[in-house]
Design an enzyme around this catalytic site. Structure first.
Site, short mmCIF file in Angstrom:
data_model
loop_
_atom_site.label_atom_id
_atom_site.label_comp_id
_atom_site.label_asym_id
_atom_site.label_seq_id
_atom_site.Cartn_x
_atom_site.Cartn_y
_atom_site.Cartn_z
CD GLU A 154 -3.03 -1.07 2.37
OE1 GLU A 154 -3.82 -1.93 2.13
OE2 GLU A 154 -2.58 -0.64 3.23
CD GLU A 313 -4.44 -5.99 2.60
OE1 GLU A 313 -4.95 -5.13 3.35
OE2 GLU A 313 -3.03 -5.78 2.55
#
Length: 669
Positions: A154, A313
């Protein structure tokens, strides 16, 4: 080198999640893999936060536990997305290189103790990141368990920009590559305003805290530099892995949802990954948050160029970091997961496999919750694994889309800088509002860059494009003249890529294709609305529009532009260009889209609200996903006969979709 675009050895949909066995004693690992097999897990992500364990001291490595783990997963037919742990440099690294901690705009240096506390321009960080990546690549580049390399985690969250002196020097190098001379930089930034002219590169600094508004062109270039700096860091690790593990694709997990990461230009990033992957978390308290999920999935698929992508995710239930972490209702996890698959993801992965007992995210839901295997979540996890197996033939097929919506992160960055006509006019809000209008008409949306080829779309929506290059303006003009229908929302086409007004009246880059000029922006006071003569309303914004070939469709009844055009249409070439000069509410957006669609090839779809219908097409046939987000049973017309994959039932003509349920109908070609 030909890119591999799917995890090696994974011949079905990806199902699993982040696995952090380092938090648990080794005897429990055997139980984990047994339960993974029970749940139908096909792949897990490993090692994301493990740098301090893999390299406990500089240059000293401990791979024994990871060797054992990868062998265990391989023996149990679970594929591995092996991460480089470079989002969490160890304490020893910061002890040696405290200057690698990022500095914020106010000059405060962040401290060690969280994640992602990184100055990405730091040469010491980059050397250390490449070093641990090389170690992993050499050791596991040919390990039979490894299906995918997952670089970092991320990027951009929680910190993207660093304002330290190292970053300032890197910014100057980036600017010199972009502009060549200081004179050209001065012209690009308009430094004659407020006497900001530079005589040398050494005088140029990041847009640190200033007593008033910093130069907007400087701030925009700083945002571009920041995205590029993180991207260069990713590419360094990627290139190491391509060299040491050429048989495996390399990715990093995006945060493409507009509510999640706003500091990276994902159009640029998508070109550099082998497989586009995304992390998505619902805004749990939002009304109809499934619409935002669909929007993010469509945007991610578009970044992948229409190819299948992977949801790397999402959550089984509540997250741990929103103000109120709302648990998902029974069946919601499956709807969320299969909605992503419907819109192009070839799998559904979670954070995380086993819920943590400690740490900042211990309240975050997981596939295996604290309540264990007697819980509702576990039963739903097992059922979802079965459902994904049943629809596995969908892998590799592509979503069938209807319309395009333009989005540009750089324009968003420019529009939200200080001293715009109204703080209430928000590009993200307009994009979400227009997307919801298309969703409610059951149109499947592709997102596109403003300079992309749009010729295959009968309708293109421009919800917010404040900054637009001349090339983008010419692209939209060609699109409409060649027979397309263009719908443009307010405050678009105003400035170029340097945040400089296009010459002539607004909306400079679009005035010819729209057949109008805007004499003045007339934003509304907080809470005020304007009425239109078709019984719809707008808020936040209005404009004084002068027709220059366009025709008035609806006008303002009241407000600062009363009696003047509010919505217009311009016939240009063999197409049409619509303009909406206010922020219409949902009913107004619906009215515009219905009118714009009427003469196109798009067929109207009469389906229940919040019953989502999306189709994927592959070499074997077509897969129709019907997802019922309501509390009422629904029946929809599906036309040709097919087989419902989750129940095995034959379907002819109509399809029953139970309240909160999902159906997937396969029809051979």
């Amino acid at each position: 080198m030909k890119r591999l675009r799917w995890p090696v050895g994974l011949d079905t949909l990806a199902y699993g999640g982040d696995y952090t066995p380092e938090q648990w004693p080794k005897p429990l690992w055997q139980e984990d893999v047994r339960l993974m097999r029970e749940a139908g897990v096909t792949m897990v992500s490993v090692g994301i936060f493990a740098w301090a364990l893999l390299e406990p001291e500089p240059g000293q490595y401990d791979f024994g536990w990871l060797d054992h783990l990868l062998d265990l997963l391989h023996d149990n037919d679970v594929r591995v997305g092996l991460a480089t742990p470079t989002v969490v440099p160890p304490a020893w690294f910061y002890e040696r290189h405290p200057e690698a901690l990022p500095v914020n705009r106010e000059g405060v240096r962040h401290a060690f103790g969280s994640r992602g506390a990184i100055c990405y321009s730091s040469p010491d960080y980059r050397r250390a990141a490449v070093s641990i990546t090389e170690q992993l690549g050499r050791r596991y580049g040919e390990h039979p368990a490894v299906a995918l390399w997952h670089v970092h985690n991320e990027y951009g969250a929680p910190v993207s920009a660093c304002y330290c002196d190292t970053s300032a020097a890197a910014f100057r190098t980036w600017l010199a590559d972009r502009y060549t001379t200081v004179k050209e930089l001065n012209e690009a930034w308009g430094t004659t305003f407020w006497g900001q002219n530079y005589n040398s590169w050494e005088q140029v600094q990041p847009p640190r805290l200033t007593p008033s508004v910093a130069n907007p062109a400087q701030q925009l270039d700083w945002a571009r530099f920041t995205s590029d700096a993180l991207l260069e860091s990713f590419k360094q690790e990627r290139d190491v892995l391509h060299a040491l593990s050429p048989g495996n694709p390399v990715t990093t997990n995006f945060h493409a949802g507009l509510a999640q990461c706003d500091s990276l230009d994902y159009w640029a990033w998508a070109k550099e990954v082998d497989l586009v992957t995304n992390d998505h978390y619902l805004t749990a308290e939002a009304d109809r948050n499934h619409v935002g999920l669909a929007m993010t999935a469509d945007l991610t698929r578009s970044l992948a160029g229409g190819r299948p992508w992977l949801l790397l995710e999402h959550s089984t239930s509540a997250v741990s970091w929103q103000p109120r972490n709302i648990a998902k209702r029974p069946g919601e996890m499956a709807r969320n997961s299969l909605a992503h698959v419907a819109r192009g993801s070839d799998g559904a992965m979670f954070f995380q496999w086993r819920a943590s007992r400690f740490g900042a995210e211990k309240f975050h839901s997981a596939m295996l919750p604290q309540a264990g295997t007697e819980s509702r979540i576990w039963r739903e996890v097992v059922r979802l694994g079965q459902d994904l197996d049943a629809i596995s033939p969908v892998r590799g097929s592509r979503v069938v889309s209807d319309v395009a919506m333009l989005w540009d992160w750089q324009s968003w960055w420019a529009q939200r800088l200080e001293w715009r006509p109204s703080v209430d006019l928000d590009a993200r809000e307009r994009a979400e509002a227009w997307y919801a209008a298309a969703y409610d008409q059951h149109l499947t949306v592709d997102f596109a860059h403003p300079e992309a080829d749009l010729s295959r779309y009968p309708l293109v929506i421009v919800p917010a494009l404040y900054a637009m290059t001349e090339a983008a303006g010419a692209n939209l003009r060609r699109y409409a003249e060649d027979g397309g229908t263009l719908v443009v929302s307010c405050f678009s086409g105003i400035v170029d890529e340097r945040d400089t007004f296009h010459l002539g009246p607004h909306p400079g880059a679009l005035r010819d294709v729209l057949g109008l000029t805007v004499e003045e922006f007339t934003p509304l006071p907080a809470g005020h609305r304007v009425r239109l003569d078709n019984d719809t309303t707008g808020n936040v914004w209005s404009e004084v529009v002068t027709l220059r070939g366009a025709e008035q469709m609806w006008s303002y009844v009241d407000g600062p532009a009363a009696g003047l055009p509010a919505v217009t249409r311009h016939t240009t070439g063999s197409g049409n260009a619509w303009y909406v000069s206010t922020c219409l509410a949902a009913d107004g957006l619906d009215a515009v889209l219905r009118a714009a669609i009427a003469p196109t090839t798009l067929a109207p779809r009469e389906l229940p609200r919040d019953v989502e219908v999306v189709e994927r097409a592959g070499s074997e046939g077509r897969y129709l996903f019907a997802i019922n987000h309501t509390d009422d049973n629904a029946t929809i017309n599906v036309g040709e006969a097919g087989t419902e994959l989750l129940t095995g039932d034959d379907v002819v003509g109509s399809l029953h979709v139970p309240a909160g349920g999902i159906r997937v109908v396969f029809r051979s070609r």
